[in-house]
Design an enzyme around this catalytic site. Structure first.
Site, PDB file in Angstrom:
ATOM      1  N   TYR A  56      -1.723  -0.747  10.073  1.00 19.00           N
ATOM      2  CA  TYR A  56      -1.780  -1.068   8.644  1.00 19.00           C
ATOM      3  C   TYR A  56      -0.542  -0.535   7.935  1.00 19.00           C
ATOM      4  O   TYR A  56       0.113  -1.255   7.174  1.00 19.00           O
ATOM      5  CB  TYR A  56      -3.058  -0.469   8.046  1.00 19.00           C
ATOM      6  CG  TYR A  56      -3.266  -0.767   6.588  1.00 19.00           C
ATOM      7  CD1 TYR A  56      -3.770  -1.994   6.174  1.00 19.00           C
ATOM      8  CD2 TYR A  56      -2.975   0.187   5.615  1.00 19.00           C
ATOM      9  CE1 TYR A  56      -3.974  -2.265   4.831  1.00 19.00           C
ATOM     10  CE2 TYR A  56      -3.180  -0.072   4.273  1.00 19.00           C
ATOM     11  CZ  TYR A  56      -3.683  -1.299   3.883  1.00 19.00           C
ATOM     12  OH  TYR A  56      -3.880  -1.576   2.554  1.00 19.00           O
TER      13      TYR A  56
ATOM     14  N   SER B  46       0.836  -1.188   0.000  1.00 17.31           N
ATOM     15  CA  SER B  46       0.000   0.000   0.000  1.00 17.31           C
ATOM     16  C   SER B  46       0.875   1.244   0.000  1.00 17.31           C
ATOM     17  O   SER B  46       1.997   1.214   0.520  1.00 17.31           O
ATOM     18  CB  SER B  46      -0.881   0.012   1.250  1.00 17.31           C
ATOM     19  OG  SER B  46      -1.503   1.262   1.446  1.00 17.31           O
TER      20      SER B  46
END
Length: 134
Positions: A43, A30
């Site tokens: 995350y 990501s």
């Protein structure tokens, strides 16, 4: 889950690739693994770990002709982002130069390219796929 799944898949697949002296690993990361995101510390940290893992294992496996790369996705139109309200999505999209979220097919197309012979000299890279956001 993010880093453990990547590690465990590699742990099981790499011995066969080393035996064949050939292979290609594509990790999905990501953009938040590149720059971090507010309110997304866990995350961001796990995606950053995937990026570092990708670079390190690419160096380790290169002599066995195994290429390893990652795709750092920005906003992709998937169920993962379905919880975002229309206003939240619009706010995020207005910062993307291409003015839209990415499509899952665009991630798949990049995976196909990375697995092809055309990317035969590409390894150890984290490729940002974010419509120009970062």
């Amino acid at each position: 889950t993010n880093i453990n799944s990547v590690y465990n898949c590699c742990h099981h697949a790499v011995p066969y690739m080393v035996q064949r002296q050939d292979g290609c690993i594509i990790n999905i990361s990501s953009i938040w693994g590149n720059v971090g995101a507010s309110c997304e510390v866990g995350y961001s940290a796990t995606k950053g770990a995937i990026n570092s893992f990708t670079k390190a294992i690419a160096k380790e496996l290169g002599p066995s002709q195994i290429r390893v790369n990652a795709i750092a996705c920005g906003l992709i139109d998937t169920e993962m982002n379905a919880h975002l309200s229309k206003d939240e999505q619009d706010s995020f999209i207005e910062d993307i130069p291409l003015c839209r979220p990415g499509k899952p097919e665009e991630v798949a197309d990049l995976c196909v390219y990375l697995a092809s012979s055309g990317a035969g000299y590409l390894t150890g890279q984290v490729i940002t796929l974010d419509g120009g956001l970062l």
